[in-house]
Design a protein around this motif. Sequence first.
Motif, PDB file in Angstrom:
ATOM      1  N   VAL A 177       0.825  -1.210   0.000  1.00 50.40           N
ATOM      2  CA  VAL A 177       0.000   0.000   0.000  1.00 50.40           C
ATOM      3  C   VAL A 177       0.858   1.258   0.000  1.00 50.40           C
ATOM      4  O   VAL A 177       0.362   2.347  -0.281  1.00 50.40           O
ATOM      5  N   GLU A 178       2.143   1.117   0.315  1.00 53.08           N
ATOM      6  CA  GLU A 178       3.046   2.268   0.258  1.00 53.08           C
ATOM      7  C   GLU A 178       4.475   1.763   0.103  1.00 53.08           C
ATOM      8  O   GLU A 178       4.849   0.731   0.672  1.00 53.08           O
ATOM      9  N   LEU A 179       5.245   2.499  -0.669  1.00 52.82           N
ATOM     10  CA  LEU A 179       6.645   2.165  -0.925  1.00 52.82           C
ATOM     11  C   LEU A 179       7.459   3.445  -0.909  1.00 52.82           C
ATOM     12  O   LEU A 179       7.042   4.461  -1.470  1.00 52.82           O
ATOM     13  N   ALA A 180       8.619   3.379  -0.244  1.00 54.14           N
ATOM     14  CA  ALA A 180       9.561   4.497  -0.277  1.00 54.14           C
ATOM     15  C   ALA A 180      10.943   3.972  -0.622  1.00 54.14           C
ATOM     16  O   ALA A 180      11.351   2.900  -0.156  1.00 54.14           O
ATOM     17  N   ILE A 181      11.651   4.726  -1.445  1.00 53.42           N
ATOM     18  CA  ILE A 181      13.023   4.422  -1.845  1.00 53.42           C
ATOM     19  C   ILE A 181      13.829   5.704  -1.683  1.00 53.42           C
ATOM     20  O   ILE A 181      13.501   6.727  -2.299  1.00 53.42           O
ATOM     21  N   ILE A 182      14.866   5.667  -0.847  1.00 50.40           N
ATOM     22  CA  ILE A 182      15.677   6.854  -0.592  1.00 50.40           C
ATOM     23  C   ILE A 182      17.141   6.534  -0.882  1.00 50.40           C
ATOM     24  O   ILE A 182      17.727   5.661  -0.224  1.00 50.40           O
ATOM     25  N   PRO A 183      17.761   7.207  -1.841  1.00 49.07           N
ATOM     26  CA  PRO A 183      19.191   6.996  -2.082  1.00 49.07           C
ATOM     27  C   PRO A 183      20.038   7.551  -0.938  1.00 49.07           C
ATOM     28  O   PRO A 183      19.663   8.534  -0.279  1.00 49.07           O
ATOM     29  N   VAL A 184      21.177   6.899  -0.703  1.00 44.03           N
ATOM     30  CA  VAL A 184      22.196   7.438   0.183  1.00 44.03           C
ATOM     31  C   VAL A 184      23.391   7.789  -0.697  1.00 44.03           C
ATOM     32  O   VAL A 184      23.951   6.921  -1.368  1.00 44.03           O
ATOM     33  N   GLU A 185      23.739   9.081  -0.714  1.00 41.14           N
ATOM     34  CA  GLU A 185      24.799   9.564  -1.587  1.00 41.14           C
ATOM     35  C   GLU A 185      25.783  10.407  -0.775  1.00 41.14           C
ATOM     36  O   GLU A 185      25.370  11.321  -0.055  1.00 41.14           O
ATOM     37  N   HIS A 186      27.071  10.069  -0.879  1.00 41.21           N
ATOM     38  CA  HIS A 186      28.127  10.828  -0.210  1.00 41.21           C
ATOM     39  C   HIS A 186      27.867  10.958   1.295  1.00 41.21           C
ATOM     40  O   HIS A 186      28.106  12.009   1.900  1.00 41.21           O
ATOM     41  N   GLY A 187      27.342   9.898   1.875  1.00 42.23           N
ATOM     42  CA  GLY A 187      27.158   9.862   3.314  1.00 42.23           C
ATOM     43  C   GLY A 187      25.943  10.591   3.830  1.00 42.23           C
ATOM     44  O   GLY A 187      25.880  10.930   5.023  1.00 42.23           O
ATOM     45  N   ARG A 188      24.941  10.800   2.974  1.00 43.79           N
ATOM     46  CA  ARG A 188      23.707  11.418   3.471  1.00 43.79           C
ATOM     47  C   ARG A 188      22.508  10.911   2.673  1.00 43.79           C
ATOM     48  O   ARG A 188      22.625  10.595   1.474  1.00 43.79           O
ATOM     49  N   PRO A 189      21.345  10.828   3.331  1.00 40.91           N
ATOM     50  CA  PRO A 189      20.125  10.456   2.604  1.00 40.91           C
ATOM     51  C   PRO A 189      19.698  11.585   1.680  1.00 40.91           C
ATOM     52  O   PRO A 189      19.841  12.765   2.009  1.00 40.91           O
ATOM     53  N   VAL A 190      19.156  11.204   0.513  1.00 37.93           N
ATOM     54  CA  VAL A 190      18.683  12.204  -0.446  1.00 37.93           C
ATOM     55  C   VAL A 190      17.229  11.868  -0.809  1.00 37.93           C
ATOM     56  O   VAL A 190      16.943  11.339  -1.892  1.00 37.93           O
ATOM     57  N   PRO A 191      16.286  12.169   0.098  1.00 37.37           N
ATOM     58  CA  PRO A 191      14.902  11.763  -0.153  1.00 37.37           C
ATOM     59  C   PRO A 191      14.292  12.411  -1.385  1.00 37.37           C
ATOM     60  O   PRO A 191      13.439  11.820  -2.047  1.00 37.37           O
ATOM     61  N   GLU A 192      14.757  13.617  -1.730  1.00 40.83           N
ATOM     62  CA  GLU A 192      14.194  14.305  -2.894  1.00 40.83           C
ATOM     63  C   GLU A 192      14.562  13.605  -4.200  1.00 40.83           C
ATOM     64  O   GLU A 192      13.924  13.838  -5.233  1.00 40.83           O
ATOM     65  N   ALA A 193      15.567  12.737  -4.167  1.00 38.58           N
ATOM     66  CA  ALA A 193      15.963  11.994  -5.367  1.00 38.58           C
ATOM     67  C   ALA A 193      15.367  10.593  -5.390  1.00 38.58           C
ATOM     68  O   ALA A 193      15.687   9.796  -6.273  1.00 38.58           O
ATOM     69  N   GLY A 194      14.505  10.307  -4.429  1.00 36.74           N
ATOM     70  CA  GLY A 194      13.930   8.968  -4.326  1.00 36.74           C
ATOM     71  C   GLY A 194      12.479   8.898  -4.778  1.00 36.74           C
ATOM     72  O   GLY A 194      12.036   9.693  -5.606  1.00 36.74           O
ATOM     73  N   ARG A 195      11.785   7.968  -4.200  1.00 34.75           N
ATOM     74  CA  ARG A 195      10.398   7.715  -4.573  1.00 34.75           C
ATOM     75  C   ARG A 195       9.610   7.388  -3.308  1.00 34.75           C
ATOM     76  O   ARG A 195      10.066   6.606  -2.464  1.00 34.75           O
ATOM     77  N   ALA A 196       8.436   7.988  -3.174  1.00 34.51           N
ATOM     78  CA  ALA A 196       7.506   7.628  -2.101  1.00 34.51           C
ATOM     79  C   ALA A 196       6.111   7.676  -2.693  1.00 34.51           C
ATOM     80  O   ALA A 196       5.691   8.719  -3.200  1.00 34.51           O
ATOM     81  N   THR A 197       5.423   6.559  -2.659  1.00 33.72           N
ATOM     82  CA  THR A 197       4.126   6.513  -3.316  1.00 33.72           C
ATOM     83  C   THR A 197       3.170   5.587  -2.590  1.00 33.72           C
ATOM     84  O   THR A 197       3.575   4.541  -2.066  1.00 33.72           O
ATOM     85  N   LEU A 198       1.911   5.996  -2.550  1.00 31.63           N
ATOM     86  CA  LEU A 198       0.848   5.096  -2.129  1.00 31.63           C
ATOM     87  C   LEU A 198       0.510   4.169  -3.294  1.00 31.63           C
ATOM     88  O   LEU A 198       0.710   4.519  -4.462  1.00 31.63           O
ATOM     89  N   ILE A 199      -0.027   3.002  -2.970  1.00 34.07           N
ATOM     90  CA  ILE A 199      -0.374   2.003  -3.976  1.00 34.07           C
ATOM     91  C   ILE A 199      -1.746   1.448  -3.637  1.00 34.07           C
ATOM     92  O   ILE A 199      -2.019   1.129  -2.467  1.00 34.07           O
ATOM     93  N   ARG A 200      -2.614   1.341  -4.635  1.00 32.57           N
ATOM     94  CA  ARG A 200      -3.951   0.780  -4.404  1.00 32.57           C
ATOM     95  C   ARG A 200      -3.869  -0.739  -4.488  1.00 32.57           C
ATOM     96  O   ARG A 200      -3.589  -1.292  -5.557  1.00 32.57           O
ATOM     97  N   PRO A 201      -4.082  -1.442  -3.362  1.00 30.48           N
ATOM     98  CA  PRO A 201      -3.914  -2.894  -3.367  1.00 30.48           C
ATOM     99  C   PRO A 201      -5.139  -3.599  -3.952  1.00 30.48           C
ATOM    100  O   PRO A 201      -6.237  -3.029  -3.983  1.00 30.48           O
TER     101      PRO A 201
END
Length: 201
Positions: free
Chosen positions: A25-49
Amino acid sequence: MDFGTWPRLLVVDVEGNGQTPPDLVELAIIPVEHGRPVPEAGRATLIRPPHPITPFATRVHHITNQDVQQAPRWEQIAAAVQTDLTGCWIAAHNASVDYGVLKRHLPEWKPAGVLDTLRLARATYSDAPRHGLDALIEHTRLDLSTVQGRRHRAGYDAHATALLLLDLAAHYPTWDALTAGAVPAGMPGAPAPDHEDQTLW
């Protein structure tokens, strides 16, 4: 720890509908780049099951059936998610759960490796009273003031897990030392058994 030696790493978190086996129902993917999380470069989405969210699941993550009514179905985003994940290492807290759900939804996908921050935390903070994500946030005194959302939502939990991973990584001199403690046996990225050490036939 030299973060420049890290391969491409994505911290993932999934939330399910409470069914067995769970639908996303929800998925988040957050890259870690140069020792810090970069949530703005990732993905966060609800999903209709395909099946309704159970009341128990809603009590945990506060996502209702109404919240996902207009969300994309998994089939609509699966190809894009697989593209995001292909060739990357992933990290998650109690990673066998997130990896298992993603693998069931993406049977052709195999990550470069899987880091489990729960496994790593047990090795690193053996003195901690508990090793759940909430307990470790308290034990390590992580600063989550810039993390968007709320606990048990995928974006928040993935971001918190990324910060926990970086805290844990500070205790290890190299990427290889980190993965030796973080990759569960049998998971992608685990070292192959040394057959030369096997003397019994």
